[in-house]
Each structure stands twice: as C-alpha cells, then as structure tokens.
Scaffold this motif. Structure first.
Motif, PDB file in Angstrom:
ATOM      1  N   LEU B 295       0.864  -1.184   0.000  1.00  0.00           N
ATOM      2  CA  LEU B 295       0.000   0.000   0.000  1.00  0.00           C
ATOM      3  C   LEU B 295       0.898   1.230   0.000  1.00  0.00           C
ATOM      4  O   LEU B 295       1.875   1.290   0.748  1.00  0.00           O
ATOM      5  CB  LEU B 295      -0.885   0.024   1.251  1.00  0.00           C
ATOM      6  CG  LEU B 295      -1.878  -1.120   1.445  1.00  0.00           C
ATOM      7  CD1 LEU B 295      -2.579  -0.985   2.796  1.00  0.00           C
ATOM      8  CD2 LEU B 295      -2.907  -1.148   0.315  1.00  0.00           C
ATOM      9  N   GLU B 298      -1.526   8.049  -0.082  1.00  0.00           N
ATOM     10  CA  GLU B 298      -1.635   9.269  -0.887  1.00  0.00           C
ATOM     11  C   GLU B 298      -1.317  10.483  -0.035  1.00  0.00           C
ATOM     12  O   GLU B 298      -0.852  11.496  -0.556  1.00  0.00           O
ATOM     13  CB  GLU B 298      -3.034   9.351  -1.507  1.00  0.00           C
ATOM     14  CG  GLU B 298      -3.213   8.254  -2.552  1.00  0.00           C
ATOM     15  CD  GLU B 298      -4.586   8.258  -3.206  1.00  0.00           C
ATOM     16  OE1 GLU B 298      -5.331   9.244  -3.057  1.00  0.00           O
ATOM     17  OE2 GLU B 298      -4.889   7.257  -3.878  1.00  0.00           O
ATOM     18  N   PRO B 344      -3.324  -4.795  -7.983  1.00  0.00           N
ATOM     19  CA  PRO B 344      -2.751  -3.442  -8.033  1.00  0.00           C
ATOM     20  C   PRO B 344      -3.730  -2.473  -8.692  1.00  0.00           C
ATOM     21  O   PRO B 344      -4.345  -2.791  -9.712  1.00  0.00           O
ATOM     22  CB  PRO B 344      -1.492  -3.634  -8.885  1.00  0.00           C
ATOM     23  CG  PRO B 344      -1.103  -5.056  -8.655  1.00  0.00           C
ATOM     24  CD  PRO B 344      -2.405  -5.810  -8.515  1.00  0.00           C
ATOM     25  N   GLY B 345      -3.876  -1.311  -8.076  1.00  0.00           N
ATOM     26  CA  GLY B 345      -4.765  -0.307  -8.637  1.00  0.00           C
ATOM     27  C   GLY B 345      -6.211  -0.410  -8.194  1.00  0.00           C
ATOM     28  O   GLY B 345      -7.043   0.413  -8.592  1.00  0.00           O
ATOM     29  N   THR B 346      -6.545  -1.431  -7.382  1.00  0.00           N
ATOM     30  CA  THR B 346      -7.916  -1.553  -6.887  1.00  0.00           C
ATOM     31  C   THR B 346      -8.364  -0.225  -6.273  1.00  0.00           C
ATOM     32  O   THR B 346      -7.698   0.294  -5.377  1.00  0.00           O
ATOM     33  CB  THR B 346      -8.003  -2.654  -5.805  1.00  0.00           C
ATOM     34  OG1 THR B 346      -7.549  -3.884  -6.364  1.00  0.00           O
ATOM     35  CG2 THR B 346      -9.436  -2.809  -5.307  1.00  0.00           C
ATOM     36  N   PRO B 347      -9.489   0.329  -6.765  1.00  0.00           N
ATOM     37  CA  PRO B 347      -9.887   1.644  -6.251  1.00  0.00           C
ATOM     38  C   PRO B 347     -10.551   1.559  -4.878  1.00  0.00           C
ATOM     39  O   PRO B 347     -11.050   0.499  -4.489  1.00  0.00           O
ATOM     40  CB  PRO B 347     -10.881   2.139  -7.306  1.00  0.00           C
ATOM     41  CG  PRO B 347     -11.440   0.893  -7.909  1.00  0.00           C
ATOM     42  CD  PRO B 347     -10.369  -0.164  -7.837  1.00  0.00           C
ATOM     43  N   PRO B 359      -6.778   7.499   2.041  1.00  0.00           N
ATOM     44  CA  PRO B 359      -6.689   6.723   0.801  1.00  0.00           C
ATOM     45  C   PRO B 359      -5.274   6.185   0.541  1.00  0.00           C
ATOM     46  O   PRO B 359      -4.278   6.867   0.788  1.00  0.00           O
ATOM     47  CB  PRO B 359      -7.089   7.734  -0.280  1.00  0.00           C
ATOM     48  CG  PRO B 359      -6.923   9.074   0.341  1.00  0.00           C
ATOM     49  CD  PRO B 359      -7.085   8.914   1.808  1.00  0.00           C
ATOM     50  N   HIS B 360      -5.222   4.948   0.033  1.00  0.00           N
ATOM     51  CA  HIS B 360      -3.968   4.289  -0.298  1.00  0.00           C
ATOM     52  C   HIS B 360      -4.094   3.594  -1.648  1.00  0.00           C
ATOM     53  O   HIS B 360      -5.178   3.116  -2.004  1.00  0.00           O
ATOM     54  CB  HIS B 360      -3.604   3.239   0.761  1.00  0.00           C
ATOM     55  CG  HIS B 360      -3.024   3.821   2.016  1.00  0.00           C
ATOM     56  ND1 HIS B 360      -3.743   4.630   2.854  1.00  0.00           N
ATOM     57  CD2 HIS B 360      -1.782   3.714   2.561  1.00  0.00           C
ATOM     58  CE1 HIS B 360      -2.969   4.998   3.876  1.00  0.00           C
ATOM     59  NE2 HIS B 360      -1.780   4.454   3.723  1.00  0.00           N
ATOM     60  N   GLU B 361      -2.983   3.521  -2.349  1.00  0.00           N
ATOM     61  CA  GLU B 361      -2.943   2.795  -3.612  1.00  0.00           C
ATOM     62  C   GLU B 361      -2.429   1.375  -3.360  1.00  0.00           C
ATOM     63  O   GLU B 361      -1.412   1.193  -2.681  1.00  0.00           O
ATOM     64  CB  GLU B 361      -2.002   3.516  -4.593  1.00  0.00           C
ATOM     65  CG  GLU B 361      -1.960   2.864  -5.958  1.00  0.00           C
ATOM     66  CD  GLU B 361      -0.879   3.464  -6.866  1.00  0.00           C
ATOM     67  OE1 GLU B 361      -0.684   2.923  -7.967  1.00  0.00           O
ATOM     68  OE2 GLU B 361      -0.227   4.452  -6.454  1.00  0.00           O
ATOM     69  N   VAL B 362      -3.138   0.377  -3.915  1.00  0.00           N
ATOM     70  CA  VAL B 362      -2.675  -1.010  -3.821  1.00  0.00           C
ATOM     71  C   VAL B 362      -1.632  -1.238  -4.913  1.00  0.00           C
ATOM     72  O   VAL B 362      -1.884  -0.946  -6.088  1.00  0.00           O
ATOM     73  CB  VAL B 362      -3.846  -2.001  -4.010  1.00  0.00           C
ATOM     74  CG1 VAL B 362      -3.342  -3.440  -3.934  1.00  0.00           C
ATOM     75  CG2 VAL B 362      -4.933  -1.753  -2.976  1.00  0.00           C
ATOM     76  N   VAL B 363      -0.457  -1.721  -4.523  1.00  0.00           N
ATOM     77  CA  VAL B 363       0.611  -1.974  -5.498  1.00  0.00           C
ATOM     78  C   VAL B 363       1.160  -3.381  -5.282  1.00  0.00           C
ATOM     79  O   VAL B 363       1.003  -3.972  -4.221  1.00  0.00           O
ATOM     80  CB  VAL B 363       1.764  -0.946  -5.380  1.00  0.00           C
ATOM     81  CG1 VAL B 363       1.254   0.467  -5.611  1.00  0.00           C
ATOM     82  CG2 VAL B 363       2.471  -1.057  -4.032  1.00  0.00           C
TER      83      VAL B 363
END
Lengths: 125, 372
Positions: B295, B298, B344-347, B359-363
């Motif tokens: 993760l 942001e 990855p990128g799951t909103p 908010p976090h970005e899945v990578v």
C-alpha cells in the motif's frame, strides 16, 4: 545538548517562549526530537483553535511511531509554522528555532512549567 | 516482559562510543540508530551500510543424516542445497503454522548452519533438538559462537574486496564460503535483508571489533555508514521482505503468507506439518486467503502494523508493517487484504489511521528493486 535558558518547559517536552503582547511560541525540545527519531509528519492545531494546557492538540509522526503533541498552556492559536508542516525534519534539525510549531495567545498558564535547569533534571531523572 | 538483563553483543562498547541509540530487541540491547535513520537508509541504498546482527540465532547441524534430518524438520528441500549455497526456508508446526523463517547454509556435506530470527532462536533450537530424535544428526546451539556483521549496499563488494582474497566475484547471491577478512576467519555469505547487494560475515565474537573497525576504515572513502535496526526495517519493507511477528506468525501457514513456494511436497520422506500444509495448499487453491500486498499512502500519515485496511466502509484487511519510505518519499505498508481487493490499482482502498480513512494505492510488492 543545551536547553535555552530563556525558555520554559513542560514535562511532556514542549518548550514555551516568554509571551510578547500575550503571544508565546511553542515547540518540542531537542531531547524529545532525538527520542522520536526522524520526524516525517506533523499535524498542528489550526489558527483560531483553542488549546488546553496538558491536552493533545496535534500529532508528531516519526519513522517508528506516532506521538501526541500536547499544549503547554491554554489559549488561542494565532499562527502555525507552515515551514515545519512542509518540512517536518526541521523539528529534528532546529527544534528551538526553525522547528517551532505554533504560536498561542496565552489565557492561562499552569504553575508547574519548568526552568531549563529543572527540565534538564527532569530528563536526566 | 522478562526481567532478565539485556544481552549485549561483542560490539556493544563500540556502538556506545559511536553514540548509538540503543533498543531492546528480543532480549538484546541493539543499536536502533547512530544518527538519522533516514540518512542510514539512504547510505545503504546509494553507498554502503554496516550492521551488527549478532543477535541472530546460529544453530549448527552435523552428522551423516544432517540432510535427511533437516528435510524432515523444515519445509524446504534442504538435502538438495549444494555445499557453499544457502536457502531461504521455514520451520512449521504440525498444524502448519510458521514457527520461524530461516536461512540454511550448507557448509559441508554433513554440516549446515541454520540462522533463526533472534526472537525465535530458542523456539527453533528446541524444535530442531526434539525433531532430531532418531536421526544420526547433532543439533548444536552456536548462538554464542558467532558475531554477525553485515555490509550492505552497492559499494559493499568493493569494500570487502579490499580486505579479503576470497573470490567474491564467484560468490553468488545466497551462497557462502569460508575465508579471511581483514585477517579474521569468517564465513562470508552473500545474503542480506535490505534489497541491496551485500555480505554477511559470521566471525568469532573476539574478532568482531577488529573486523568492524577494518570495514569502517575501508568503507570511509565511499561513504559507508554504521546502521541500526530502524533503517533495517524500512529497507526490508521497501524490498517487500516479510518479517517474523509482522507478516509471518504461528497463525499463518506459508500458503496464507503467499510463500507456499518454499514448501517442497515432492522431496523425499515425510516432514513436520506435511498433512496440514497439504490441506492449506488445497484450501488456498479453492478459496484464496488474504493476499499480502503493498500500500502506498496518498497522504503523509503513516499506516502502522495492526491498523485496519478498509474499502466501502468495510474492513478488508490489516496492515502488518508500515513506515515512511525514504526511497519513495511517501508512507508505505505491507498488508493482508481480501483477495477481491488485492489487485494493483484496486480503487477505494484506505487505511483507518486512528479513526480517519486515508486513501492508499494497492501496489505489487516489492516497492523497491535494485538495478542490477
């Protein structure tokens, strides 16, 4: 490390300057900054907020942990240090200068703030 | 908490003379950092760093059936490791839960060194001793026989070359050979836990200080810095490497941890945990367990171990490790999340940071991979 003689200190490791026109500057001590490690994020109160002596008014986040920020006095926030919000490492590099956190119009001050020498003894103890 | 005094490594006085901030780690008084942990982290990524890892638990296994015994006691195919090579593996309970993750070096045909995490060294020693019953193999506690010094980072081969005649160019990743470094007998291993090229040097404790000083002098011109456990944690996190007690525990099997590949069902003979692990493997096929993901925050608040991962108002996982990443310049975390949210990128994925959904970005892991 030397704690400036002209400041006063809380047991929670904040420093407080003498008030000018009723407004004092607050930061955390070099001792506290060293104990935290590299500070990476600060959350400060907002201008106009009322803070209460001994109560949390923000957060200091370092690599390893997050710590509450306490206010050493009661009063209204008149200014926050945007430089330290943008570059939290100032808390480590200049805790008593560029790393100050906020200014507060003091309405009430607890009686148990420490002198520099008393704070040294508190930290050593 | 134990009230027994903290153990000190052979380099303890040296750490104190360097002004290290010390910390209690698994019963050892270890350097947390010498100055800024961020600077130490950057030194390992760009130059080199020097670590005291003497708290790690070395266990020597010898005997004509050492290979068969380790195949029985551990989940990996240890008998197939060639002399001079090392293998990442795990020791599991009968129920498949992970007791520890290990590196096993094959030092000779009938001699291995098992390196356990400091916090689990006694557990691993006890389990191996018990499991050795019936095998022509001896398990020896060598925790006090070794100090362990690691030099990690892109400049580490050059630094070490100036102090040894050993064939470092011929020494592959995950290999180890006996040699002499700065006049000190050492097992030189090309292993590490930082995501960088580097070496781990197992030496007798009485030689540790001499070796540390020699490495310090040899590394000075290229910016070698002494490094503590704090930056070691952010380095391994960026490299996506699991840490026992965070990503790994007795409540997870290797399949739950996404590390099912370390379990070798095809090896000869039975091994402890086989039946439970076969079930875990089948279960993982039918009903995917939570997935270990990366993760990236942001914002600037840091997700910490134990914080809930959330999506659509539901808890969908838990952070296992988190820290500000010096390399990415943003907070990062490893977390187990429901498979449906693991791509990855799951909103819409966030972390509940003390009541606020950030908010976090899945990578995909790792966050950082060195350029070879």
């Amino acid at each position: 490390m030397s704690n400036p003689q002209q400041l006063r200190y809380s047991k929670e490791h904040e420093w407080l300057s003498d008030a000018e026109d009723g407004v004092a500057t607050v930061g955390i001590t070099e001792h506290a900054a060293n104990a935290l490690g590299d500070v990476v994020f600060v959350q400060l109160p907002e201008v106009g907020d009322t803070v209460t002596a001994g109560e949390t008014c923000g957060e200091l986040e370092s690599t390893k942990s997050v710590s509450d920020l306490y206010s050493p006095v009661t009063g209204e926030i008149t200014e926050v240090n945007e430089d330290v919000v943008n570059d939290p490492s100032l808390v480590n590099s200049e805790p008593f200068e560029g790393g100050w956190l906020f200014k507060v119009r003091v309405s009430e001050e607890p009686a148990d703030l420490l002198s520099a020498d008393e704070y040294d003894a508190h930290v050593a103890g | 908490m134990s009230s027994s005094p903290l153990r000190r490594t052979a380099l303890d006085a040296l750490h104190r003379s360097l002004g290290a901030t010390m910390t209690d780690f698994a019963g050892w008084d270890m350097p947390l950092r010498y100055g800024s942990e961020r600077d130490e982290h950057v030194a390992v990524r760009t130059k080199a760093g020097l670590f005291d890892l003497s708290h790690m638990g070395e266990i020597t296994v010898t005997g004509p059936e050492a290979d068969r015994f380790l195949n029985h006691a551990l989940v990996g195919d240890i008998a197939s490791v060639r002399v001079g090579r090392a293998r990442y593996t795990m020791i599991c309970r009968e129920d498949g839960g992970i007791l520890d993750d290990l590196i096993v070096y094959r030092l000779a045909d009938a001699e291995y060194m098992v390196v356990a995490n400091a916090s689990n060294a006694q557990v691993v020693l006890d389990a191996l001793t018990e499991r050795a019953a019936g095998f022509a193999a001896a398990v020896r506690d060598d925790r006090d026989a070794y100090a362990l010094i690691a030099v990690q980072g892109p400049e580490s081969p050059g630094i070490l070359k100036s102090l040894t005649d050993a064939d470092l160019d011929g020494l592959k990743y995950y290999a180890g050979l006996p040699g002499t470094v700065a006049g000190v007998p050492a097992l030189i291993a090309r292993t590490g836990y930082t995501g960088e090229d580097g070496f781990e040097l197992f030496v007798a404790p009485e030689h540790a200080e001499k070796l540390w000083q020699a490495l310090t002098e040899a590394g000075a011109p290229v910016g070698l810095a002494p490094c503590g456990l704090s930056c070691r944690d952010t380095l391994r996190l960026e490299a996506g490497m699991p840490l026992y007690g965070h990503e790994l525990s007795t409540s997870l099997t290797p399949f739950d941890a996404g590390l099912g590949r370390v379990v070798k069902f095809e090896k000869e003979g039975d091994f402890v945990g086989r039946a439970a692990l076969e079930e875990a493997a089948a279960r993982a096929q039918e009903n995917p367990p939570r997935v270990l993901v990366g993760l990236v925050a942001e914002g600037r608040r840091v997700p910490r171990a134990g914080y809930p991962v959330v999506a659509g108002g539901e808890v969908i996982g838990e952070v296992t490790s988190g820290a500000p990443s010096p390399t990415l310049g943003r907070p990062i975390a490893m977390a187990y999340v429901d498979a449906a949210h693991s791509a990855p990128g799951t909103p819409g994925v966030g972390v509940d940071i003390r009541g606020s959904h950030e908010p976090h970005e899945v990578v995909a892991l790792p966050f950082y991979k060195r350029q070879k």
